[in-house]
Design a protein around this motif. Structure first.
Motif, PDB file in Angstrom:
ATOM      1  N   VAL A  83      -0.088  28.747  25.771  1.00  0.00           N
ATOM      2  CA  VAL A  83       0.913  29.077  24.743  1.00  0.00           C
ATOM      3  C   VAL A  83       0.860  28.035  23.634  1.00  0.00           C
ATOM      4  O   VAL A  83       0.908  28.379  22.446  1.00  0.00           O
ATOM      5  CB  VAL A  83       2.324  29.181  25.364  1.00  0.00           C
ATOM      6  CG1 VAL A  83       3.377  29.449  24.285  1.00  0.00           C
ATOM      7  CG2 VAL A  83       2.357  30.277  26.439  1.00  0.00           C
ATOM      8  N   GLN A  84       0.733  26.780  24.003  1.00  0.00           N
ATOM      9  CA  GLN A  84       0.641  25.727  22.994  1.00  0.00           C
ATOM     10  C   GLN A  84      -0.619  25.881  22.143  1.00  0.00           C
ATOM     11  O   GLN A  84      -0.578  25.656  20.935  1.00  0.00           O
ATOM     12  CB  GLN A  84       0.687  24.354  23.660  1.00  0.00           C
ATOM     13  CG  GLN A  84       2.056  24.033  24.227  1.00  0.00           C
ATOM     14  CD  GLN A  84       2.127  22.670  24.875  1.00  0.00           C
ATOM     15  OE1 GLN A  84       1.125  22.095  25.280  1.00  0.00           O
ATOM     16  NE2 GLN A  84       3.337  22.145  24.991  1.00  0.00           N
ATOM     17  N   ALA A 139       1.794  40.647  19.856  1.00  0.00           N
ATOM     18  CA  ALA A 139       0.573  40.258  20.570  1.00  0.00           C
ATOM     19  C   ALA A 139       0.906  39.261  21.669  1.00  0.00           C
ATOM     20  O   ALA A 139       1.920  38.550  21.601  1.00  0.00           O
ATOM     21  CB  ALA A 139      -0.420  39.630  19.585  1.00  0.00           C
ATOM     22  N   ALA A 140       0.039  39.190  22.669  1.00  0.00           N
ATOM     23  CA  ALA A 140       0.223  38.251  23.777  1.00  0.00           C
ATOM     24  C   ALA A 140       0.061  36.820  23.288  1.00  0.00           C
ATOM     25  O   ALA A 140      -0.712  36.543  22.375  1.00  0.00           O
ATOM     26  CB  ALA A 140      -0.774  38.543  24.895  1.00  0.00           C
ATOM     27  N   GLY A 141       0.779  35.923  23.950  1.00  0.00           N
ATOM     28  CA  GLY A 141       0.779  34.524  23.557  1.00  0.00           C
ATOM     29  C   GLY A 141       0.005  33.595  24.466  1.00  0.00           C
ATOM     30  O   GLY A 141       0.268  32.402  24.493  1.00  0.00           O
ATOM     31  N   MET A 180       7.793  28.082  30.129  1.00  0.00           N
ATOM     32  CA  MET A 180       6.554  28.773  29.802  1.00  0.00           C
ATOM     33  C   MET A 180       6.065  28.395  28.402  1.00  0.00           C
ATOM     34  O   MET A 180       4.877  28.434  28.142  1.00  0.00           O
ATOM     35  CB  MET A 180       6.809  30.280  29.931  1.00  0.00           C
ATOM     36  CG  MET A 180       5.580  31.122  30.033  1.00  0.00           C
ATOM     37  SD  MET A 180       4.268  30.702  31.205  1.00  0.00           S
ATOM     38  CE  MET A 180       5.080  30.667  32.773  1.00  0.00           C
ATOM     39  N   GLU A 181       6.996  28.038  27.507  1.00  0.00           N
ATOM     40  CA  GLU A 181       6.594  27.653  26.149  1.00  0.00           C
ATOM     41  C   GLU A 181       5.712  26.411  26.141  1.00  0.00           C
ATOM     42  O   GLU A 181       4.987  26.174  25.185  1.00  0.00           O
ATOM     43  CB  GLU A 181       7.830  27.414  25.279  1.00  0.00           C
ATOM     44  CG  GLU A 181       8.614  28.671  25.026  1.00  0.00           C
ATOM     45  CD  GLU A 181      10.106  28.432  25.053  1.00  0.00           C
ATOM     46  OE1 GLU A 181      10.550  27.411  25.617  1.00  0.00           O
ATOM     47  OE2 GLU A 181      10.827  29.278  24.529  1.00  0.00           O
ATOM     48  N   ASN A 182       5.784  25.625  27.212  1.00  0.00           N
ATOM     49  CA  ASN A 182       4.978  24.410  27.298  1.00  0.00           C
ATOM     50  C   ASN A 182       3.642  24.627  27.986  1.00  0.00           C
ATOM     51  O   ASN A 182       2.876  23.675  28.155  1.00  0.00           O
ATOM     52  CB  ASN A 182       5.764  23.316  28.033  1.00  0.00           C
ATOM     53  CG  ASN A 182       6.965  22.864  27.225  1.00  0.00           C
ATOM     54  OD1 ASN A 182       6.917  22.840  25.999  1.00  0.00           O
ATOM     55  ND2 ASN A 182       8.046  22.538  27.898  1.00  0.00           N
ATOM     56  N   HIS A 183       3.368  25.856  28.393  1.00  0.00           N
ATOM     57  CA  HIS A 183       2.090  26.158  29.038  1.00  0.00           C
ATOM     58  C   HIS A 183       0.968  25.843  28.038  1.00  0.00           C
ATOM     59  O   HIS A 183       1.077  26.153  26.848  1.00  0.00           O
ATOM     60  CB  HIS A 183       2.046  27.633  29.452  1.00  0.00           C
ATOM     61  CG  HIS A 183       0.896  27.964  30.324  1.00  0.00           C
ATOM     62  ND1 HIS A 183      -0.398  28.090  29.844  1.00  0.00           N
ATOM     63  CD2 HIS A 183       0.826  28.201  31.658  1.00  0.00           C
ATOM     64  CE1 HIS A 183      -1.203  28.388  30.846  1.00  0.00           C
ATOM     65  NE2 HIS A 183      -0.490  28.464  31.954  1.00  0.00           N
TER      66      HIS A 183
END
Length: 162
Positions: free
Chosen positions: A7-8, A134-136, A1-4
């Motif tokens: 998010v990036q 906060a949302a990412g 998910m960090e690569n979404h």
């Protein structure tokens, strides 16, 4: 998910804004297995007070997008906000409007990282917390930030919204 991509985009916006947490380091994204679509769910997952969650709510303000970052402990008083801004109409935006203006889904809207700047109000009730979450950019990702940093990185206006 960090690569979404969302998010990036949020991480890049934080880095470009030179955002810092209370500890003086760049905010680290926290990834959950499941989405945390509500302030209560995010607070429970993080083990923090619901008021520490910065809900990112998109409103349609006289046809334009308005982002209200409000404490998860209360609701936005739309009549009060509309009156304070001199707006004729202020209403919750539908999912298509939200995605068109933020590039992000409801439940994961971040305070920044949008395709273009969105006028932003930051709830003064968040100021009482040394750390805000906060949302990412997606419902499974959140990040910590201070109230002062949230105001700075969003260019938001401190406002009593409840």
């Amino acid at each position: 998910m960090e690569n979404h991509p969302n998010v990036q985009a949020v991480q890049a916006a934080l880095e470009n804004a030179d955002a810092r947490t209370a500890a003086g380091t760049a905010p680290q994204m926290v990834v959950f297995d499941e989405g945390v679509h509500t302030a209560a769910a995010a607070a429970a997952a993080l083990g923090v007070e619901v008021g520490q969650i910065a809900n990112s709510l998109i409103f349609e303000a006289d046809g334009e997008a308005l982002l209200v970052l409000t404490s998860g402990a209360h609701r936005v008083d739309t009549k009060k906000v509309a009156a304070s801004l001199g707006l004729a109409k202020l209403g919750r935006a539908n999912p298509d409007f939200v995605r068109a203006h933020t590039g992000q889904p409801i439940g994961g809207v971040a305070p920044l990282g949008h395709p273009k700047p969105v006028r932003t109000l930051v709830d003064t009730a968040l100021e009482q917390y040394p750390e805000i979450w906060a949302a990412g950019g997606v419902p499974q990702v959140v990040f910590p930030i201070t109230y002062a940093e949230l105001l700075r990185v969003t260019g938001g206006t401190a406002t009593d919204v409840a």
